[in-house]
Design a protein around this motif. Structure first.
Motif, PDB file in Angstrom:
ATOM      1  N   PRO A 366     -36.005 -36.594  33.388  1.00 10.45           N
ATOM      2  CA  PRO A 366     -36.981 -35.734  32.709  1.00 10.45           C
ATOM      3  C   PRO A 366     -36.522 -34.279  32.660  1.00 10.45           C
ATOM      4  O   PRO A 366     -37.103 -33.474  31.938  1.00 10.45           O
ATOM      5  N   MET A 367     -35.471 -33.942  33.414  1.00  9.69           N
ATOM      6  CA  MET A 367     -34.964 -32.578  33.437  1.00  9.69           C
ATOM      7  C   MET A 367     -33.698 -32.423  32.602  1.00  9.69           C
ATOM      8  O   MET A 367     -32.939 -31.467  32.789  1.00  9.69           O
ATOM      9  N   ALA A 368     -33.471 -33.340  31.684  1.00 12.00           N
ATOM     10  CA  ALA A 368     -32.216 -33.331  30.935  1.00 12.00           C
ATOM     11  C   ALA A 368     -31.960 -31.995  30.252  1.00 12.00           C
ATOM     12  O   ALA A 368     -30.902 -31.376  30.418  1.00 12.00           O
ATOM     13  N   ASP A 369     -32.920 -31.504  29.479  1.00  9.88           N
ATOM     14  CA  ASP A 369     -32.716 -30.254  28.741  1.00  9.88           C
ATOM     15  C   ASP A 369     -32.524 -29.076  29.683  1.00  9.88           C
ATOM     16  O   ASP A 369     -31.682 -28.203  29.455  1.00  9.88           O
ATOM     17  N   ILE A 370     -33.312 -29.060  30.767  1.00  7.70           N
ATOM     18  CA  ILE A 370     -33.240 -27.935  31.708  1.00  7.70           C
ATOM     19  C   ILE A 370     -31.893 -27.906  32.411  1.00  7.70           C
ATOM     20  O   ILE A 370     -31.269 -26.854  32.576  1.00  7.70           O
ATOM     21  N   LEU A 371     -31.399 -29.074  32.826  1.00  6.39           N
ATOM     22  CA  LEU A 371     -30.121 -29.121  33.525  1.00  6.39           C
ATOM     23  C   LEU A 371     -28.973 -28.731  32.608  1.00  6.39           C
ATOM     24  O   LEU A 371     -28.026 -28.068  33.030  1.00  6.39           O
ATOM     25  N   LEU A 372     -29.034 -29.147  31.357  1.00  2.00           N
ATOM     26  CA  LEU A 372     -27.960 -28.816  30.421  1.00  2.00           C
ATOM     27  C   LEU A 372     -27.964 -27.323  30.092  1.00  2.00           C
ATOM     28  O   LEU A 372     -26.907 -26.737  29.834  1.00  2.00           O
ATOM     29  N   GLU A 373     -29.140 -26.693  30.098  1.00  7.28           N
ATOM     30  CA  GLU A 373     -29.206 -25.258  29.835  1.00  7.28           C
ATOM     31  C   GLU A 373     -28.673 -24.450  31.004  1.00  7.28           C
ATOM     32  O   GLU A 373     -28.202 -23.331  30.831  1.00  7.28           O
ATOM     33  N   GLY A 374     -28.726 -25.010  32.222  1.00 12.67           N
ATOM     34  CA  GLY A 374     -28.242 -24.293  33.394  1.00 12.67           C
ATOM     35  C   GLY A 374     -29.364 -23.582  34.124  1.00 12.67           C
ATOM     36  O   GLY A 374     -30.445 -23.365  33.581  1.00 12.67           O
ATOM     37  N   PRO A 375     -29.120 -23.191  35.387  1.00 14.49           N
ATOM     38  CA  PRO A 375     -30.169 -22.575  36.207  1.00 14.49           C
ATOM     39  C   PRO A 375     -30.406 -21.118  35.842  1.00 14.49           C
ATOM     40  O   PRO A 375     -29.612 -20.492  35.140  1.00 14.49           O
ATOM     41  N   THR A 376     -31.509 -20.588  36.336  1.00 15.30           N
ATOM     42  CA  THR A 376     -31.812 -19.170  36.207  1.00 15.30           C
ATOM     43  C   THR A 376     -31.904 -18.583  37.616  1.00 15.30           C
ATOM     44  O   THR A 376     -32.048 -19.310  38.594  1.00 15.30           O
ATOM     45  N   THR A 377     -31.785 -17.266  37.707  1.00 15.03           N
ATOM     46  CA  THR A 377     -31.755 -16.609  39.024  1.00 15.03           C
ATOM     47  C   THR A 377     -33.138 -16.118  39.410  1.00 15.03           C
ATOM     48  O   THR A 377     -33.834 -15.493  38.620  1.00 15.03           O
ATOM     49  N   LEU A 378     -33.528 -16.435  40.631  1.00 18.63           N
ATOM     50  CA  LEU A 378     -34.812 -16.026  41.182  1.00 18.63           C
ATOM     51  C   LEU A 378     -34.542 -15.063  42.334  1.00 18.63           C
ATOM     52  O   LEU A 378     -33.728 -15.348  43.217  1.00 18.63           O
TER      53      LEU A 378
END
Length: 492
Positions: A366-378
């Motif tokens: 279910p995280m396919a799109d998010i993982l392909l876009e890469g992480p963001t910094t918090l």
């Protein structure tokens, strides 16, 4: 602070508790009316001071967390978190104030995360920040071993079983219920069709079409059958069920079917499950590794990219017609029907759980799109010292009213003894001791009150530094000392 004992000499106690007022030892004795070291006033001072020390009256405030309701940071390695902000967000007063506390109280850390919006009946719009794995771990030896495990287990391969029930089986040897002699089953045996009765025309047409394609060879033979079992040999046993003699058409794999027909062993050594491969899947790259969820066994949940290659066998008309005749509710054939419908993607992102018990839970991520876009910094502000000045803090959590961090403001401490007296009660005469407490701010909190107020600390109702209050306690004599109990504040 002086360690108070019930037998601490009276001169030590009187000197310790008179320091704030700057009185000498004899002045303290005059204030409370002491006449010698055996005075009840001195015993009451020791008892009440001891009660206050063993029952600390700490005052806490609360600082609202930065995160809105329905927001969670899933990072178990972090301590209590006061708040965070995403990279690229505009600076604001609260953010600047939190940075003034970085040092003894807070540590600002950067964490790579995947922001996931979870929508459910109870938590519409909930944001969940999942920590991203260190990229180096996706390339280390353990990660390569996980990838090898995936490709060895073939999750994602799609097969067409040769039977609608439990599988086709041959019996290569006898067990406790059967005795076989001269049974030499061909390891390429795939299926049989009953030519005598109970014929399945669709299934026979499917098998014969594979013969026409050179993927199978067939021969007619008299055999013994039992449900889906077939005995290829002579039955010479004197006990047990010997099966029914039938005229059957037997189907065997050929050299051309190598790599297209696979034989999977069942729970029993004699039972095998031949199946036709309609699509193969190659796992190519790991994207994420997390502890396995929704499984009874410890392991990891692996998310990875996978490439599927469809077999030309799905274009054979008899194969398509055979599947069309099978109930759409038969789960054994759902994946195969999907392949024939052309819905299987050639590339995609999937996840599985890998435990000591094997590979399971294969499904699209279910995280396919998010993982392909890469992480963001918090940017996370973590409470690194519970005593300076934020006290015991809670972790970031969801809630309709938001969440907050408890901060230690100060503590009420024993200041001086006022008097002892007797009070008539229904149970008789009760000895009462009256004392004054003074509020001491925690040094680190006192120095940061302006910053904490800017963060939203509710200062209304908090005692001022040096404020006093009077308490009274019931006194009970125990030999040569007093014991103080049921101390409470005297309300004006």
């Amino acid at each position: 602070m002086l360690a108070i004992s019930r037998r601490t000499p009276c001169t030590q106690v009187a000197y310790h508790y008179s320091r704030r007022a700057g009185l000498a030892l004899m002045a303290t004795a005059t204030l409370v009316g002491l006449v010698g070291c055996t005075n009840d006033e001195e015993l009451a001072t020791t008892a009440i001071a001891e009660w206050v020390e063993t029952n600390p009256q700490v005052v806490n405030g609360s600082v609202p967390m930065e995160a809105p309701p329905f927001t969670r940071l899933r990072a178990p390695d972090l301590g209590p978190v006061l708040g965070f902000h995403l990279e690229g967000q505009d600076e604001n007063e609260r953010l600047e104030t939190m940075r003034t506390l970085v040092g003894d109280a807070l540590a600002e850390r950067t964490v790579d995360v995947y922001p996931v919006e979870k929508n459910s009946f109870l938590s519409t719009g909930e944001m969940l920040y999942l920590p991203a794995i260190d990229p180096a771990r996706l390339q280390d030896a353990d990660a390569r071993e996980l990838l090898e495990t995936l490709n060895a287990d073939h999750p994602g391969n799609i097969y067409l079983p040769f039977t609608t029930s439990r599988g086709i089986a041959y019996l290569p040897s006898h067990d406790s219920f059967r005795e076989l002699d001269g049974v030499e089953p061909d390891p390429t045996f795939v299926a049989f069709a009953n030519l005598q009765d109970h014929r399945d025309d669709d299934r026979e047409a499917f098998l014969d079409a594979l013969v026409d394609e050179g993927l199978l060879r067939s021969e007619d033979r008299r055999v013994l059958t039992s449900n889906n079992d077939v005995i290829l040999g002579e039955w010479t046993g004197s006990r047990g069920f010997s099966g029914y003699p039938k005229v059957a058409r037997l189907y065997f794999a050929t050299e051309k079917s190598r790599g297209r027909i696979e034989f999977t062993e069942g729970k029993f050594p004699k039972r095998v499950y031949p199946r036709l491969k309609l699509a193969s899947a190659t796992s190519e790259e790991l994207l994420d590794i997390q502890p396995a969820r929704a499984t009874r066994h410890e392991g990891v949940q692996v998310t990875f990219t996978q490439r599927k290659i469809k077999s030309q066998l799905r274009e054979i008309p008899a194969v398509r017609e055979y599947l069309d005749g099978i109930s759409p509710y038969n789960r054994m054939y759902q994946d195969a029907k999907t392949v024939l419908a052309g819905d299987t993607k050639t590339t995609g992102v999937y996840q599985v759980n890998i435990t000591a018990h094997g590979v399971g839970g294969y499904k699209p991520s279910p995280m396919a799109d998010i993982l392909l876009e890469g992480p963001t910094t918090l940017h996370v502000f973590e409470v690194v010292n519970p005593d300076a000045p934020l006290g015991e803090a809670t972790t970031l959590s969801t809630g309709l009213g938001g969440s907050s961090v408890r901060t230690r403001i100060g503590q009420w401490k024993f200041d001086r003894m006022e008097r002892i007296f007797e009070r008539e009660t229904e149970l008789g005469v009760q000895r009462i001791g009256e004392a004054t407490l003074r509020f001491d701010y925690a040094p680190s909190t006192s120095a940061q009150m302006d910053s904490l107020t800017k963060l939203g600390l509710a200062s209304e109702g908090l005692p001022a530094d040096g404020a006093t209050k009077t308490i009274e306690c019931k006194l009970f004599r125990e030999g040569e000392v007093f014991r103080a109990e049921q101390c409470r504040e005297i309300k004006a």
